[in-house]
Write a protein that holds these residues in place. Structure first.
Motif, PDB file in Angstrom:
ATOM      1  N   ASP B 136       0.835  -1.211   0.000  1.00  0.00           N
ATOM      2  CA  ASP B 136       0.000   0.000   0.000  1.00  0.00           C
ATOM      3  C   ASP B 136       0.869   1.261   0.000  1.00  0.00           C
ATOM      4  O   ASP B 136       0.592   2.215  -0.719  1.00  0.00           O
ATOM      5  CB  ASP B 136      -0.904   0.048   1.252  1.00  0.00           C
ATOM      6  N   VAL B 137       1.936   1.224   0.845  1.00  0.00           N
ATOM      7  CA  VAL B 137       2.810   2.399   0.941  1.00  0.00           C
ATOM      8  C   VAL B 137       3.513   2.652  -0.403  1.00  0.00           C
ATOM      9  O   VAL B 137       3.552   3.774  -0.898  1.00  0.00           O
ATOM     10  CB  VAL B 137       3.846   2.229   2.076  1.00  0.00           C
ATOM     11  N   MET B 139       2.492   1.808  -3.284  1.00  0.00           N
ATOM     12  CA  MET B 139       1.524   2.231  -4.295  1.00  0.00           C
ATOM     13  C   MET B 139       0.903   3.589  -3.966  1.00  0.00           C
ATOM     14  O   MET B 139       0.111   4.106  -4.748  1.00  0.00           O
ATOM     15  CB  MET B 139       0.455   1.156  -4.468  1.00  0.00           C
ATOM     16  N   ALA B 140       1.271   4.156  -2.816  1.00  0.00           N
ATOM     17  CA  ALA B 140       0.756   5.478  -2.463  1.00  0.00           C
ATOM     18  C   ALA B 140       1.522   6.579  -3.194  1.00  0.00           C
ATOM     19  O   ALA B 140       1.104   7.724  -3.201  1.00  0.00           O
ATOM     20  CB  ALA B 140       0.865   5.699  -0.954  1.00  0.00           C
ATOM     21  N   PHE B 141       2.650   6.205  -3.821  1.00  0.00           N
ATOM     22  CA  PHE B 141       3.429   7.202  -4.557  1.00  0.00           C
ATOM     23  C   PHE B 141       3.056   7.163  -6.036  1.00  0.00           C
ATOM     24  O   PHE B 141       2.922   6.072  -6.592  1.00  0.00           O
ATOM     25  CB  PHE B 141       4.929   6.884  -4.471  1.00  0.00           C
ATOM     26  N   PRO B 142       2.901   8.337  -6.667  1.00  0.00           N
ATOM     27  CA  PRO B 142       2.851   8.312  -8.133  1.00  0.00           C
ATOM     28  C   PRO B 142       4.146   7.666  -8.614  1.00  0.00           C
ATOM     29  O   PRO B 142       5.227   8.053  -8.154  1.00  0.00           O
ATOM     30  CB  PRO B 142       2.777   9.785  -8.518  1.00  0.00           C
ATOM     31  N   PHE B 143       4.057   6.652  -9.519  1.00  0.00           N
ATOM     32  CA  PHE B 143       5.209   5.778  -9.755  1.00  0.00           C
ATOM     33  C   PHE B 143       6.459   6.516 -10.216  1.00  0.00           C
ATOM     34  O   PHE B 143       7.562   6.207  -9.784  1.00  0.00           O
ATOM     35  CB  PHE B 143       4.828   4.653 -10.733  1.00  0.00           C
ATOM     36  N   LEU B 144       6.304   7.526 -11.079  1.00  0.00           N
ATOM     37  CA  LEU B 144       7.501   8.193 -11.598  1.00  0.00           C
ATOM     38  C   LEU B 144       8.201   8.993 -10.502  1.00  0.00           C
ATOM     39  O   LEU B 144       9.431   9.081 -10.468  1.00  0.00           O
ATOM     40  CB  LEU B 144       7.142   9.107 -12.780  1.00  0.00           C
ATOM     41  N   LEU B 145       7.407   9.551  -9.574  1.00  0.00           N
ATOM     42  CA  LEU B 145       8.019  10.305  -8.480  1.00  0.00           C
ATOM     43  C   LEU B 145       8.768   9.372  -7.537  1.00  0.00           C
ATOM     44  O   LEU B 145       9.836   9.716  -7.027  1.00  0.00           O
ATOM     45  CB  LEU B 145       6.949  11.104  -7.734  1.00  0.00           C
ATOM     46  N   LEU B 148      11.899   8.530  -9.352  1.00  0.00           N
ATOM     47  CA  LEU B 148      12.837   9.663  -9.321  1.00  0.00           C
ATOM     48  C   LEU B 148      13.488   9.802  -7.948  1.00  0.00           C
ATOM     49  O   LEU B 148      14.666  10.128  -7.838  1.00  0.00           O
ATOM     50  CB  LEU B 148      12.106  10.958  -9.682  1.00  0.00           C
ATOM     51  N   MET B 149      12.701   9.522  -6.890  1.00  0.00           N
ATOM     52  CA  MET B 149      13.270   9.608  -5.539  1.00  0.00           C
ATOM     53  C   MET B 149      14.377   8.553  -5.376  1.00  0.00           C
ATOM     54  O   MET B 149      15.431   8.840  -4.795  1.00  0.00           O
ATOM     55  CB  MET B 149      12.174   9.392  -4.486  1.00  0.00           C
TER      56      MET B 149
END
Lengths: 334, 299
Positions: B136-137, B139-145, B148-149
């Motif tokens: 869940d965590v 998938m809580a991020f927009p994938f490209l961001l 990039l992180m």
């Protein structure tokens, strides 16, 4: 419904906490020596030691996390190493521009996508369906950065109809009301600037909308085909209801659950796509800020942007779940 | 990203031999003209990538500034870039980077994601709870961001970009495997194997993995296309493949600077990406239709 809303809100808290932990691990633990990265390759050991102390990196990891956690919860994202402003200030300037772009793209993708999907399902196995599905396949397979470059080439260079750089013509002065250039131009009654801001928005919005549009069309078509074959719609037709009413009123309403889900999921795709779109069209939004922050190793700014994007995404998913529960009461009681 | 959650295959498929099931799927796949053409196109791209040194008359790295930004001609079929490098040679060698990238990203994410989902589905309870909350965590991020992180932490580069994109795909496989695995767990043949004392590893190897294979095959094929786009996207942003390596995303990024004078520099790599991703998507859709009969009526 209220109990479901509270339950779902409480559920978002551990996910957000997990996001904070993931960002902390990602940017504090993995890189090894953060101070060395920030200070650069030519920094002396004394300078690195000083920076390590200033950033609190010489404290135990747990203490570092606690300081970071308290600061984030209080809304303090630190100071940008590149711009020397508060991170929240830099994000505050860039965010409305990204918001304008994503809203425009979402409207295009949502409206055109649902319309095209319904049409493809209603005219299944006809030339119209085939044509729409070809567009869907190409839309899903085309990299967003190529779509943008092709649009610049076609409508910006060969047939120059739209500008393809920044959000408004240089030198135009707008009052800062919302931060959204088009909205600010309209609110200040400057129609010439509003037209200019709109023209600047066309190519980036189409670029960003292409993939979600194709995806929404495909999912809408699938959901509508499933619903259109149900017995109750055969009954509706049998009792003499017009096909238009069957498709747009009865079928679309019942196909709305998967469509709402896919609309929500595509918000994530829009936030990701905005990074590429803003880079192609030199738009000073969050995406471009993120790339510049990474290139400058501006960790506080990267951290602020990633946390903001994740929080927005979590909230959108929460909103989708609530709409979902509103549309289908069975979910609330499960 | 599309997540075709393949449903459980019927009881019937458990008693048919794998060969007959494979043959039946292949017969269905062959009837899908678009998928067959796409498979042939993918095959041609793979051959072009393998034989790139023989097909390209020039090195993709040989610079000749006197020949910079030449339009397509007999000497340079796709023109030359700002360093006078042959664009055709770079597109051909770029196929190696793209296909390699797609396969590596899928291999990493598929392996770890399958293990992740399998542990969650098979052991359930606290394992399931913890592993799915971690998913869940992610998938809580927009994938490209998120990607990039990760690149920001690891530094730019092809391997780093592949790892970053693979990490964003892992929870998708974990969720997929868990959803299929939970259904399998309750089926009689798995219960029977447990009741006669079969070891966990044996049940997973003999009963879970063969039944997961069709679902994973479809997802992996579709992900090869998205992985190529996503890593090329990172390279476009300057976070993936670094110069002078031939890469379609980086070529597009460089070509954008000369779009007014040399538009061929953005056409060739873009069309190359489109062909490969389109073909991978068509093959993936064809496989899904062939392997999951219930999806067929929606196509």
């Amino acid at each position: 419904m209220l109990a479901y809303v509270v339950r779902r809100l409480l559920w978002a808290i551990p996910v957000l906490l997990g996001v904070l932990i993931a960002v902390f691990i990602g940017l504090h633990v993995v890189p090894g020596n953060v101070a060395q990265s920030i200070a650069g390759a030519h920094a002396t050991p004394a300078q690195i030691r000083l920076l390590t102390h200033q950033l609190g990196l010489d404290k135990p990891l747990w203490d570092q996390f606690w300081v970071y956690f308290v600061q984030i919860v209080q809304g303090h994202f630190g100071t940008s190493l590149q711009y020397h402003n508060a991170v929240a200030e830099d994000i505050g300037q860039a965010f409305p521009i990204t918001l304008q772009l994503t809203i425009a793209a979402f409207i295009i993708a949502g409206v055109v996508g649902v319309l095209a999907g319904v049409l493809a399902a209603a005219f299944r196995n006809t030339w119209l369906d085939s044509l729409i599905m070809v567009f869907v396949l190409v839309g899903i397979s085309m990299p967003i950065f190529w779509t943008g470059v092709m649009l610049i080439l076609a409508l910006g260079v060969d047939f120059p109809m739209f500008p393809f750089s920044s959000v408004i013509t240089a030198g135009t002065v707008l009052p800062h009301i919302t931060g959204l250039p088009l909205v600010d131009a309209l609110l200040s009654g400057n129609l010439a600037a509003a037209g200019d801001a709109f023209n600047h928005l066309v190519l980036p919005a189409i670029t960003l909308a292409t993939y979600p549009l194709a995806f929404i069309t495909r999912m809408t078509r699938g959901a509508m085909i499933e619903v259109l074959s149900q017995d109750y719609l055969r009954t509706a037709r049998a009792k003499g209801l017009r096909e238009r009413s069957v498709v747009w009123k009865h079928a679309l309403r019942n196909a709305s659950l998967p469509i709402v889900t896919v609309l929500g999921v595509q918000v994530g795709a829009l936030l990701s796509g905005a990074v590429l779109t803003e880079t192609i069209f030199a738009i000073p939004g969050i995406g471009r800020l993120m790339i510049q922050a990474i290139l400058f190793r501006d960790y506080p700014l990267v951290q602020g942007i990633v946390i903001l994007a994740a929080c927005i995404f979590v909230l959108i998913n929460l909103l989708v779940d609530l709409i979902y529960a509103r549309l289908d009461p069975r979910i609330r009681y499960s | 990203m599309a997540l075709p959650i393949a449903e459980l295959q019927g009881e019937e498929s458990k008693v048919t031999s794998p060969t007959s099931e494979g043959q039946r799927a292949w017969r269905h796949f062959r009837r899908n003209g678009g998928a067959v053409i796409a498979l042939v196109a993918l095959g041609i791209v793979v051959l072009a990538a393998i034989f790139a040194p023989w097909l390209a008359h020039q090195s993709p790295y040989a610079q000749n500034l006197s020949q910079a930004l030449q339009a397509p001609s007999g000497a340079h079929l796709l023109g030359t870039d700002e360093y006078g490098r042959d664009e055709l040679a770079r597109v051909l060698f770029g196929a190696r980077t793209a296909l390699g990238t797609g396969l590596i990203v899928v291999a990493i994410s598929l392996t770890i994601g399958t293990l992740w989902g399998m542990l969650s589905a098979f052991y359930g309870g606290i394992w399931d709870m913890v592993l799915m909350r971690v998913a869940d965590v992610f998938m809580a991020f927009p994938f490209l961001l998120l990607a990039l992180m990760i690149v920001a932490a690891l530094g730019p580069g092809l391997v780093q970009a592949e790892i970053a994109i693979a990490i964003t795909y892992m929870p998708v496989y974990a969720r997929l495997v868990r959803s299929v695995g939970l259904g399998l767990k309750s089926l009689e043949f798995v219960q029977a194997a447990k009741s006669v004392g079969a070891r966990d590893a044996t049940i997973i190897r003999r009963h879970f993995l063969p039944n997961l294979l069709p679902t994973l095959l479809v997802q992996a094929t579709l992900n090869i296309g998205t992985a190529i786009i996503d890593v090329a996207g990172l390279s476009f942003l300057g976070m993936g493949v670094q110069p002078p390596t031939a890469d379609w995303g980086a070529m597009l990024s460089d070509g954008q600077n000369f779009i007014l004078t040399s538009p061929w520099l953005v056409l060739a790599p873009g069309i190359a990406i489109l062909i490969v991703v389109l073909a991978a998507n068509l093959v993936g859709d064809g496989l899904r239709d062939a392997l999951d009969p219930r999806q067929r009526h929606q196509a």
